[in-house]
Write a protein that holds these residues in place. Structure first.
Motif, PDB file in Angstrom:
ATOM      1  N   THR A  86       0.828  -1.206   0.000  1.00 49.70           N
ATOM      2  CA  THR A  86       0.000   0.000   0.000  1.00 49.70           C
ATOM      3  C   THR A  86       0.859   1.252   0.000  1.00 49.70           C
ATOM      4  O   THR A  86       0.631   2.179  -0.788  1.00 49.70           O
ATOM      5  N   LEU A  87       1.834   1.271   0.868  1.00 50.14           N
ATOM      6  CA  LEU A  87       2.692   2.453   0.971  1.00 50.14           C
ATOM      7  C   LEU A  87       3.373   2.745  -0.354  1.00 50.14           C
ATOM      8  O   LEU A  87       3.406   3.891  -0.814  1.00 50.14           O
ATOM      9  N   LYS A  88       3.867   1.679  -0.970  1.00 51.07           N
ATOM     10  CA  LYS A  88       4.575   1.865  -2.237  1.00 51.07           C
ATOM     11  C   LYS A  88       3.659   2.516  -3.277  1.00 51.07           C
ATOM     12  O   LYS A  88       4.079   3.368  -4.051  1.00 51.07           O
ATOM     13  N   LEU A  89       2.399   2.105  -3.250  1.00 51.10           N
ATOM     14  CA  LEU A  89       1.498   2.566  -4.298  1.00 51.10           C
ATOM     15  C   LEU A  89       0.826   3.905  -4.000  1.00 51.10           C
ATOM     16  O   LEU A  89       0.631   4.733  -4.885  1.00 51.10           O
ATOM     17  N   VAL A  90       0.465   4.103  -2.751  1.00 56.45           N
ATOM     18  CA  VAL A  90      -0.445   5.209  -2.458  1.00 56.45           C
ATOM     19  C   VAL A  90       0.209   6.570  -2.634  1.00 56.45           C
ATOM     20  O   VAL A  90      -0.479   7.556  -2.902  1.00 56.45           O
ATOM     21  N   LEU A  91       1.519   6.644  -2.522  1.00 61.23           N
ATOM     22  CA  LEU A  91       2.160   7.954  -2.630  1.00 61.23           C
ATOM     23  C   LEU A  91       2.010   8.538  -4.029  1.00 61.23           C
ATOM     24  O   LEU A  91       1.858   9.740  -4.191  1.00 61.23           O
ATOM     25  N   LYS A  92       2.073   7.659  -5.013  1.00 63.37           N
ATOM     26  CA  LYS A  92       1.970   8.156  -6.396  1.00 63.37           C
ATOM     27  C   LYS A  92       0.537   8.544  -6.747  1.00 63.37           C
ATOM     28  O   LYS A  92       0.303   9.365  -7.616  1.00 63.37           O
ATOM     29  N   THR A  93      -0.397   7.885  -6.105  1.00 69.32           N
ATOM     30  CA  THR A  93      -1.774   7.948  -6.592  1.00 69.32           C
ATOM     31  C   THR A  93      -2.709   8.743  -5.703  1.00 69.32           C
ATOM     32  O   THR A  93      -3.742   9.207  -6.170  1.00 69.32           O
ATOM     33  N   GLY A  94      -2.350   8.902  -4.439  1.00 70.22           N
ATOM     34  CA  GLY A  94      -3.316   9.472  -3.505  1.00 70.22           C
ATOM     35  C   GLY A  94      -4.364   8.436  -3.132  1.00 70.22           C
ATOM     36  O   GLY A  94      -4.387   7.335  -3.693  1.00 70.22           O
ATOM     37  N   PHE A  95      -5.200   8.810  -2.207  1.00 69.43           N
ATOM     38  CA  PHE A  95      -6.182   7.857  -1.690  1.00 69.43           C
ATOM     39  C   PHE A  95      -7.111   7.346  -2.791  1.00 69.43           C
ATOM     40  O   PHE A  95      -7.289   6.147  -2.967  1.00 69.43           O
ATOM     41  N   ASN A  96      -7.701   8.271  -3.518  1.00 67.20           N
ATOM     42  CA  ASN A  96      -8.697   7.866  -4.510  1.00 67.20           C
ATOM     43  C   ASN A  96      -8.071   7.140  -5.695  1.00 67.20           C
ATOM     44  O   ASN A  96      -8.738   6.354  -6.347  1.00 67.20           O
ATOM     45  N   GLY A  97      -6.827   7.435  -5.956  1.00 69.31           N
ATOM     46  CA  GLY A  97      -6.185   6.763  -7.072  1.00 69.31           C
ATOM     47  C   GLY A  97      -5.701   5.370  -6.719  1.00 69.31           C
ATOM     48  O   GLY A  97      -5.391   4.573  -7.604  1.00 69.31           O
ATOM     49  N   LEU A  98      -5.630   5.086  -5.454  1.00 67.83           N
ATOM     50  CA  LEU A  98      -5.146   3.773  -5.021  1.00 67.83           C
ATOM     51  C   LEU A  98      -6.185   2.697  -5.341  1.00 67.83           C
ATOM     52  O   LEU A  98      -7.345   2.807  -4.957  1.00 67.83           O
ATOM     53  N   LYS A  99      -5.766   1.645  -6.017  1.00 64.22           N
ATOM     54  CA  LYS A  99      -6.705   0.587  -6.391  1.00 64.22           C
ATOM     55  C   LYS A  99      -6.465  -0.645  -5.530  1.00 64.22           C
ATOM     56  O   LYS A  99      -5.340  -1.156  -5.477  1.00 64.22           O
ATOM     57  N   MET A 100      -7.511  -1.100  -4.922  1.00 61.28           N
ATOM     58  CA  MET A 100      -7.391  -2.262  -4.053  1.00 61.28           C
ATOM     59  C   MET A 100      -6.831  -3.456  -4.838  1.00 61.28           C
ATOM     60  O   MET A 100      -6.047  -4.249  -4.309  1.00 61.28           O
ATOM     61  N   ALA A 101      -7.218  -3.582  -6.072  1.00 63.66           N
ATOM     62  CA  ALA A 101      -6.711  -4.681  -6.890  1.00 63.66           C
ATOM     63  C   ALA A 101      -5.206  -4.586  -7.047  1.00 63.66           C
ATOM     64  O   ALA A 101      -4.503  -5.611  -7.040  1.00 63.66           O
ATOM     65  N   ASP A 102      -4.706  -3.369  -7.178  1.00 62.96           N
ATOM     66  CA  ASP A 102      -3.260  -3.194  -7.318  1.00 62.96           C
ATOM     67  C   ASP A 102      -2.537  -3.532  -6.015  1.00 62.96           C
ATOM     68  O   ASP A 102      -1.461  -4.128  -6.035  1.00 62.96           O
ATOM     69  N   VAL A 103      -3.117  -3.116  -4.926  1.00 62.11           N
ATOM     70  CA  VAL A 103      -2.527  -3.454  -3.632  1.00 62.11           C
ATOM     71  C   VAL A 103      -2.437  -4.972  -3.516  1.00 62.11           C
ATOM     72  O   VAL A 103      -1.392  -5.531  -3.165  1.00 62.11           O
ATOM     73  N   ALA A 104      -3.542  -5.620  -3.828  1.00 57.10           N
ATOM     74  CA  ALA A 104      -3.560  -7.079  -3.725  1.00 57.10           C
ATOM     75  C   ALA A 104      -2.474  -7.693  -4.602  1.00 57.10           C
ATOM     76  O   ALA A 104      -1.721  -8.565  -4.164  1.00 57.10           O
ATOM     77  N   LYS A 105      -2.407  -7.201  -5.833  1.00 51.16           N
ATOM     78  CA  LYS A 105      -1.413  -7.754  -6.743  1.00 51.16           C
ATOM     79  C   LYS A 105      -0.004  -7.545  -6.196  1.00 51.16           C
ATOM     80  O   LYS A 105       0.811  -8.467  -6.156  1.00 51.16           O
ATOM     81  N   ALA A 106       0.281  -6.333  -5.749  1.00 53.11           N
ATOM     82  CA  ALA A 106       1.618  -6.028  -5.226  1.00 53.11           C
ATOM     83  C   ALA A 106       1.932  -6.872  -3.999  1.00 53.11           C
ATOM     84  O   ALA A 106       3.091  -7.195  -3.741  1.00 53.11           O
ATOM     85  N   ALA A 107       0.896  -7.221  -3.261  1.00 57.73           N
ATOM     86  CA  ALA A 107       1.112  -8.035  -2.061  1.00 57.73           C
ATOM     87  C   ALA A 107       0.987  -9.530  -2.369  1.00 57.73           C
ATOM     88  O   ALA A 107       1.038 -10.372  -1.475  1.00 57.73           O
ATOM     89  N   LYS A 108       0.808  -9.832  -3.641  1.00 55.30           N
ATOM     90  CA  LYS A 108       0.658 -11.220  -4.096  1.00 55.30           C
ATOM     91  C   LYS A 108      -0.481 -11.949  -3.384  1.00 55.30           C
ATOM     92  O   LYS A 108      -0.326 -13.079  -2.880  1.00 55.30           O
ATOM     93  N   LEU A 109      -1.613 -11.273  -3.365  1.00 53.50           N
ATOM     94  CA  LEU A 109      -2.823 -11.850  -2.770  1.00 53.50           C
ATOM     95  C   LEU A 109      -3.957 -11.708  -3.761  1.00 53.50           C
ATOM     96  O   LEU A 109      -3.883 -10.904  -4.686  1.00 53.50           O
ATOM     97  N   ALA A 110      -5.017 -12.442  -3.530  1.00 54.90           N
ATOM     98  CA  ALA A 110      -6.244 -12.192  -4.280  1.00 54.90           C
ATOM     99  C   ALA A 110      -6.955 -11.001  -3.643  1.00 54.90           C
ATOM    100  O   ALA A 110      -6.782 -10.736  -2.449  1.00 54.90           O
ATOM    101  N   THR A 111      -7.739 -10.286  -4.451  1.00 54.48           N
ATOM    102  CA  THR A 111      -8.446  -9.120  -3.897  1.00 54.48           C
ATOM    103  C   THR A 111      -9.237  -9.495  -2.667  1.00 54.48           C
ATOM    104  O   THR A 111      -9.229  -8.783  -1.670  1.00 54.48           O
ATOM    105  N   GLY A 112      -9.963 -10.579  -2.803  1.00 56.94           N
ATOM    106  CA  GLY A 112     -10.794 -11.003  -1.688  1.00 56.94           C
ATOM    107  C   GLY A 112     -10.009 -11.160  -0.399  1.00 56.94           C
ATOM    108  O   GLY A 112     -10.493 -10.812   0.684  1.00 56.94           O
ATOM    109  N   THR A 113      -8.813 -11.639  -0.508  1.00 59.66           N
ATOM    110  CA  THR A 113      -7.980 -11.872   0.679  1.00 59.66           C
ATOM    111  C   THR A 113      -7.676 -10.566   1.400  1.00 59.66           C
ATOM    112  O   THR A 113      -7.654 -10.510   2.633  1.00 59.66           O
ATOM    113  N   LEU A 114      -7.470  -9.536   0.618  1.00 63.97           N
ATOM    114  CA  LEU A 114      -7.210  -8.216   1.194  1.00 63.97           C
ATOM    115  C   LEU A 114      -8.311  -7.850   2.174  1.00 63.97           C
ATOM    116  O   LEU A 114      -8.055  -7.302   3.259  1.00 63.97           O
ATOM    117  N   TYR A 115      -9.517  -8.169   1.799  1.00 59.75           N
ATOM    118  CA  TYR A 115     -10.674  -7.776   2.607  1.00 59.75           C
ATOM    119  C   TYR A 115     -10.832  -8.632   3.849  1.00 59.75           C
ATOM    120  O   TYR A 115     -11.651  -8.332   4.708  1.00 59.75           O
TER     121      TYR A 115
END
Lengths: 191, 191, 191, 191
Positions: free
Chosen positions: D17-46
């Motif tokens: 999340t930290l890696k991604l959110v700085l470039k994008t801001g809150f609204n630009g941050l995509k949960m799917a991207d966080v999941a991918k970067a963390a090597k998880l499925a989206t659902g797992t994030l939740y």
DNA sequence: TATGAATGAGAATTCATTCAT
DNA sequence: AATGAATGAATTCTCATTCAT
């Protein structure tokens, strides 16, 4: 494990798209309508097709492939030229009349800017065996000495028109009329 | 319809529309682009045509009228049937090749829902003399005994295809090839 | 003649955007909200700014230009260095406190990917005179011998923080406090 | 908050999340991207974070806690005030330069509406020891007599700016420059 | 717990048409 | 009649979140 991606959905989407796009053209086609017709949420459509352009391009190739394959099934290399020609012509006519939407869509989009160059190329490659067949006929003095494209246009042009007439209900071809159509096509191109 | 408005501007609009609409289809056609191509303000367009549907419908009739009139000019009642057929066929081909956009537009829109029933009817009426001519040929055993629509399809279908091929640059017809095309058309439909 | 394009609208849009974007960031900013705040239809917004990116980029330059111009007004080449420094510092502080949104927006977006390289360049050029001034101070042994960027950071960093504190209501600076802030800035950077 | 879940995964998510959110801001941050970067499925994030707001709020507290703890490690109650100040200042600078994302994220989100009041409060409480330290300095006439918030702004503001400059590559601080920065900070706030 | 397909509300942008000048 | 700015409904596509497996 999540729900597996339903391969069948792609066909449902193809059918829904084909049904709708003929009436509306590319720009008139609404993704929401496609989704509704395929009983999907809009978002789901975009899982299977990146966007409208991709959907149309892939539909085109899908249909052209299906149609070409079916027509070429009628080809038997052991047949004499005219016999082979006759079989394929009837095959082409029957397939076109049975699924006029498929044919009309292919026709309608083949030369438009809605298809990418790549799609057009791939579409044309599918027709290569047919072109080879026609060329052999020309070489062997069975057909008039003209560019393949022209010969094909002479044969297919009337078929397209017949499909339109049947589709709009102006005409319902009898077996004798089909036979007459075949004779006309053959008389036109034979040497 | 009384038209108190600048006839010249109307033609400019027709030309601009025709040039644009073939690439885009009805829904892709932008009124702003038509206006720009015709060197008018958007608002001005709406003085001449109530809306986009009306513009397209009137353009269709305009073009079909122009084309039909021109083709029928080649008709001389004193000619023998085949001679008359030949003259009109060449006339049709030459006109189509000279102004392919006109022909393609008519073809492309003839069967769509963008045209009103009324427009379609009026368009068909223009072809009545041609139908009468074909019918006379059938009655007098010059042509195959088939519905007029079918005979016309056999004759026009290949021409449409040729125009598309020339337009996209695949083919450039020579005089001999045109002659060959005529022979093919005649061989197809003659009795 | 149609309604003339209202140049004033651009300023209204700028104000509406600035008011909204600070709370939301770029992606959170809704064009519909901007339009509403500026009392326009959404479509109208797009007449004045091609899209959201352009709006933000132009707003940035507009604000940076306005602010820079205002700050540089305080510069008098006849002043001794420290006097000139003091005047501009107070000018910068007062302007920033008077229009904190302007400053915060510039700060917040200056280093983000929402601005194009070109915008950033143009923004930096505006600061060139300030950089020249600081450099002269360094050369003349009035300021510490450090890269200009670093010196500026020392001076401006605290001001940004103060504006944030005032904006959120944590602090309301008195005249004496402002004076103290100036002394601190000067003590920091002076040689 | 009881956390029966894999602590390891939580950290992976924080980092992604930290890696991604700085470039994008809150609204630009995509949960799917966080999941991918963390090597998880989206659902797992939740499973680990109820939603995006919660993720950001918890990340904020996590980072602020980590950073504050680390800075305060440099504090030795036996040191004289200035010595303690110096150690913590260098600690703060080094930590900030070593993990600029952490600092920038804290800075960027501290005053936004993406954090709940509760998160902000908890974040501020972490700074309490630092505030106490500064207050003691003021009381003992080591530092200027100003509100703690103002003093802190003077000290931290320049550091934030330096981190930004280093992050974007404009500047690479040498040991001497760091020393100069420290002197500037101290000269600014000392009495 | 873990997965990732499915959902549908929401946002940017376009464009036919209207209307003030 | 002519202009082109203004309007806002409509459309594409995205993405946070849910849910079947």
């Amino acid at each position: 494990m999540a729900r597996p991606k339903d391969e069948n959905k792609i066909n449902t989407i193809y059918e829904a798209t084909l049904k709708l796009v003929l009436k509306t053209g590319f720009n008139g086609l609404k993704m929401a309508d496609v989704a509704k017709a395929a009983k999907l949420a809009t978002g789901t459509l975009y899982i299977y097709f990146k966007n409208k352009d991709v959907l149309i391009n892939e539909l085109f190739l899908h249909l052209k492939k299906a149609k070409t394959t079916e027509v070429l099934k009628a080809y038997n290399p052991n047949d004499a030229f005219e016999e082979a020609f006759r079989k394929m012509w009837f095959s082409y006519l029957d397939i076109s009349l049975r699924e006029p939407e498929r044919m009309l869509f292919i026709e309608q989009f083949a030369h438009t800017s809605f298809l990418t160059k790549k799609t057009k190329q791939q579409g044309n490659q599918l027709l290569a065996p047919l072109a080879v067949f026609i060329e052999s006929g020309i070489k062997n003095k069975k057909l008039r000495h003209l560019p393949v494209d022209i010969v094909l246009s002479q044969v297919l042009g009337p078929i397209y028109e017949m499909v339109k007439l049947e589709k709009e209900g102006t005409v319902k071809l009898s077996t004798q009329q089909k036979q007459a159509l075949y004779e006309m096509a053959w008389n036109a191109v034979k040497l």
